[in-house]
Design an enzyme around this catalytic site. Sequence first.
Site, PDB file in Angstrom:
ATOM      1  CE  LYS A   1      -3.680   0.123   2.775  1.00  0.00           C
ATOM      2  NZ  LYS A   1      -5.048   0.497   2.394  1.00  0.00           N
TER       3      LYS A   1
ATOM      4  CE1 TYR B   1      10.081 -38.842 -16.654  1.00  0.00           C
ATOM      5  CE2 TYR B   1      12.126 -39.146 -17.868  1.00  0.00           C
ATOM      6  CZ  TYR B   1      11.177 -39.618 -16.972  1.00  0.00           C
ATOM      7  OH  TYR B   1      11.321 -40.842 -16.398  1.00  0.00           O
TER       8      TYR B   1
ATOM      9  CG  HIS C   1     -14.059 -11.003   4.064  1.00  0.00           C
ATOM     10  ND1 HIS C   1     -14.418 -12.295   4.355  1.00  0.00           N
ATOM     11  CD2 HIS C   1     -12.761 -10.891   4.381  1.00  0.00           C
ATOM     12  CE1 HIS C   1     -13.381 -12.930   4.852  1.00  0.00           C
ATOM     13  NE2 HIS C   1     -12.359 -12.103   4.888  1.00  0.00           N
TER      14      HIS C   1
ATOM     15  CG  MET D   1      -2.517  -7.528   9.508  1.00  0.00           C
ATOM     16  SD  MET D   1      -0.864  -7.139   8.981  1.00  0.00           S
ATOM     17  CE  MET D   1      -1.103  -6.744   7.280  1.00  0.00           C
TER      18      MET D   1
ATOM     19  N   GLY E   1      -8.076  -7.300   4.715  1.00  0.00           N
ATOM     20  CA  GLY E   1      -8.891  -7.335   5.929  1.00  0.00           C
ATOM     21  C   GLY E   1      -8.280  -8.131   7.073  1.00  0.00           C
TER      22      GLY E   1
ATOM     23  CB  CYS F   1       7.536 -40.736 -11.785  1.00  0.00           C
ATOM     24  SG  CYS F   1       8.384 -41.946 -10.772  1.00  0.00           S
TER      25      CYS F   1
ATOM     26  NE  ARG G   1      -5.309  -4.665  -3.748  1.00  0.00           N
ATOM     27  CZ  ARG G   1      -5.987  -5.085  -2.718  1.00  0.00           C
ATOM     28  NH1 ARG G   1      -5.391  -5.288  -1.576  1.00  0.00           N
ATOM     29  NH2 ARG G   1      -7.277  -5.284  -2.800  1.00  0.00           N
TER      30      ARG G   1
ATOM     31  NE  ARG H   1      -6.697   3.972   4.894  1.00  0.00           N
ATOM     32  CZ  ARG H   1      -8.004   3.778   4.740  1.00  0.00           C
ATOM     33  NH1 ARG H   1      -8.486   2.556   4.745  1.00  0.00           N
ATOM     34  NH2 ARG H   1      -8.806   4.786   4.579  1.00  0.00           N
TER      35      ARG H   1
ATOM     36  CB  SER I   1      12.129 -42.231 -12.733  1.00  0.00           C
ATOM     37  OG  SER I   1      10.983 -41.455 -12.497  1.00  0.00           O
TER      38      SER I   1
HETATM   39  C1  PEP Z   1       7.405 -42.355  -5.464  1.00  0.00           C
HETATM   40  O1  PEP Z   1       7.744 -42.980  -4.478  1.00  0.00           O
HETATM   41  O2  PEP Z   1       7.600 -41.135  -5.617  1.00  0.00           O
HETATM   42  C2  PEP Z   1       6.669 -43.029  -6.546  1.00  0.00           C
HETATM   43  C3  PEP Z   1       6.378 -42.413  -7.663  1.00  0.00           C
HETATM   44  O3  PEP Z   1       6.277 -44.303  -6.321  1.00  0.00           O
HETATM   45  P1  PEP Z   1       5.000 -44.689  -5.444  1.00  0.00           P
HETATM   46  O4  PEP Z   1       4.264 -43.444  -5.138  1.00  0.00           O
HETATM   47  O5  PEP Z   1       4.219 -45.632  -6.272  1.00  0.00           O
HETATM   48  O6  PEP Z   1       5.637 -45.327  -4.271  1.00  0.00           O
END
Ligand code: PEP
Length: 907
Positions: free
Chosen positions: A24, A879, A454, A105, A103, A859, A338, A94, A792
């Site tokens: 502000k 990836y 709000h 604070m 709102g 993953c 803002r 303020r 992975s």
């Molecule tokens: C992990 O452990 O991150 C994974 C992808 O395998 P899971 O969740 O199947 O154990």
Amino acid sequence: MTATKYVYDFEEGNKDMKYLLGGKGANLAEMTNMGLPVPHGFTVTCEACNAFRAAGGQFPDGMLDEVGVHLVALEQKMGRGLGDPADPLLVSVRSGAPFSMPGMMDTVLNVGLNDASVEGLAKQTGSQRFAWDSYRRLLQMFGKTVMGVDGDRFEEAIDEAKHAKGVKNDLDLDEGDLHALVARFKQIIASETGRDFPQEPKEQLRLGIQAVFGSWDNKRAIDYRRKNKIADDLGTAVNVQSMVFGNKGDDSGTGVAFTRNPADGERAPYGDYLPNAQGEDVVAGIRNTMKLEEMADVQPQAWEELKGHLQALERHYRDMCDVEFTVEQGKLWMLQTRVGKRTAFAEWIMAYDMLDESLIDVDTALLRLDADRLEELFKKVVAVGTRLEAIASGLNASPGAAVGRAVFTADDAQAWAERGEDVILVRRETTPDDYHGMIRSQGILTSAGGTNSHAAVVARGEGIPAVCGADAIHVDRAERRFTVGSLTVAEGEWITIDGFTGKVYAGQLELADSPIERARSGDPEARREKIWQAYERFMARADQVRRLRVRANADTPQQSANAIERGAEGIGLCRTEHMFLGEERVAAVRTMIFASTAEEEHAAYDVLAPLQREDFVGIFREMDGKPVTVRLLDPPLHEFLPNQVDLAVAVALARQADAKEVEVSGERLPLAEAEELLDRVNDLHEANPMLGLRGLRLGIVKPGLYAMQVRAIVGAACQVKSEGGNPVVEIMIPLAATREELAQLREELEPVARQVTADRGVDLEVLWGTMIELPRAALTAGEIAEVAEFFSFGTNDLTQTTFGFSRDDIGKFLGLYEERKLVPVNPFVTIDRPGVGRLMRLACEEGRAAREHLHLGICGEHGGDPDSVRFCHEIGLDYVSCSPFRVPTARLAAGQAALGEASSASK
Ligand code: PEP
Ligand code: MG
């Protein structure tokens, strides 16, 4: 050493100083320097707040003296003294943190009024009523926020005064009534706190600053920061600004305006205006406001000026801004600006339009999009063709349709949601104290309040659908119900709200997919909508600039199709465990688990192998030409057997009742068979199954198991290839801790794969890799890379094993850990960079040192979390792989990571 400067005049700051002056303060300074009409004032810095907090509530040395100097300068500019009995200067005090916390604070207005200066104000303004109303507002705000009096006490006194006089509206109280109310408020303060309201103006100012600093640590501010990931150590600034009044009669008023529509992004000023009122009346939703553009009728000149300022602000900030403004007797004053909050939908539309208007370039537009909120674009809408009549309608305050059971308090919303119910929180209006219930609701419905109340602001910020100001609804909180005409909706009854149209329905309406979902499935009308064009434009740019590839975690042909549709470039994790479930497979899986001879075991594999092969065929066909990482079986075997306790109880009950049969997981087994099953289940029981016989340990203990899976995978790939397809096969071995485990398994499994391809006469290359999900694997990645062609990161397990936090039981204490800041982030959502992240970085470096072209991915669930995606980009993964629904989020986040890196490199 020069002393720290704790106070800045508005002329001294600019918009880039938000960490020092708060958002502000920095923007008031910017507007002042742009030449917009901003009432004079100064800002006490966030640094002063932090020093105050560090010293246990003591102002830092010299700060008050600086405030004094700036106050004198302000008095000189205004030609009035603070609280001067003859002609008083009044100021607002303020809060203003580096990030907006609407709102959360404290604020005190009209500081400088007392028993003497109230008369001066009456003379100055020619209105006794106005002066006494201003004084009563000061007492009320000061009493509540600075002196800690329960705000209801003041409201009750106002109600009593109105009741005694037989009027309904605050505006019907005259100067005499307000005079009496002031006396009553002073009594309330004295009796509730044992202290009198301070008459000395400078003391009021000092206490006001103190209260605002202190409000940084109130519960709702802390809750808000946690939810919005705002650091606790930023502190808040305090803005002290000369008061202007929107409640000086019909030629005065107050409002909030957006340079464009924050709900749908439309290119036109948008907001609310409330004649003859102070600013807090708009946000509190106490009276129903008029639409901003209706100002043209009541304040034509101020309206023209306001439009000019809104345009100037947007050009200056190159973004949508929101402002608070006041008109005092026809003169427009800008009180705040803002960069405005907006729905995800509006964010995309605005970025698209501003690019079109050449206000910003494409990469600026892309970096503005909040990847975390991308999923909101896919929000449901009420299905077309729904014939139900709406029972009420209000303002379309936050988009998305929601269905839930009506609840009437924030606590109930929280409690019901925690037991798995979908709820809609129904309130007359919400306050910051309702935040905890609001964020757990599917939707929010209020009967009062405008698009900037709000409820509306919080709902939009959190991506929760909301309908506000549905004034046909009468909410009876005490009875936990609402009525509309003759209809009553009681607690627990289903309602549907449509935050796109503002309609409210009784019952559970069918919801349908968003325009984006419709466009994606080919609906030509949806494809003409701007939101779809924006989506295509920006996702294409993200895809063009990102270095990370994006794959999906999918283990069925259907999920694979979903993933491709959302732009996945392969499967990063095909879990095979579901392929062991299902009625026809259970018996074979059990035989496999309990086999006492190799023949028995192989007979079971012979049943399972063709079934599994079919599963893989479907996936390889779907993912034609794209890599598919298939993980060999990972979970502990007991997961494929009946629950130990349930089975023990069923057997015990059957014995007691002398029954011949026992029902086990929906199947009737002879008692003797059930008893034998129980013995085997007991044998397999482990104290710590997640650290037990799972992952590649299964492959080592049951050598035929992985061989069967490899035969099925490679057999399926050969089949698809013979059909003319192009399967790209990666076989992933889970939970490796040592190089030797992997080396042995590969030695065993590679010949199996070669045998299948040879038998089929198909030329197929298979990549062999592992998951890095144990700290030892990360620490010895160099060795492991000698026998793995790809890694992975299984960050679910890697987080579990690095912290020693059971991923299945974390709910019992993680909330408390986050609250107490014992962990910087929820490490199962966002990669813990110093711990888990460090192991990942090390594994990448050592893995690639050992094998130059080692392919690297992730993953775990983190693969769809934008902050974690950024980290994966930084450490050079190839990836990320995430749930099919998060694929667009990951694509966008990966594009932003690449652009962010490019822009920081060019700085
Ligand atoms: C992990 O452990 O991150 C994974 C992808 O395998 P899971 O969740 O199947 O154990
Ligand atoms: Mg795992």
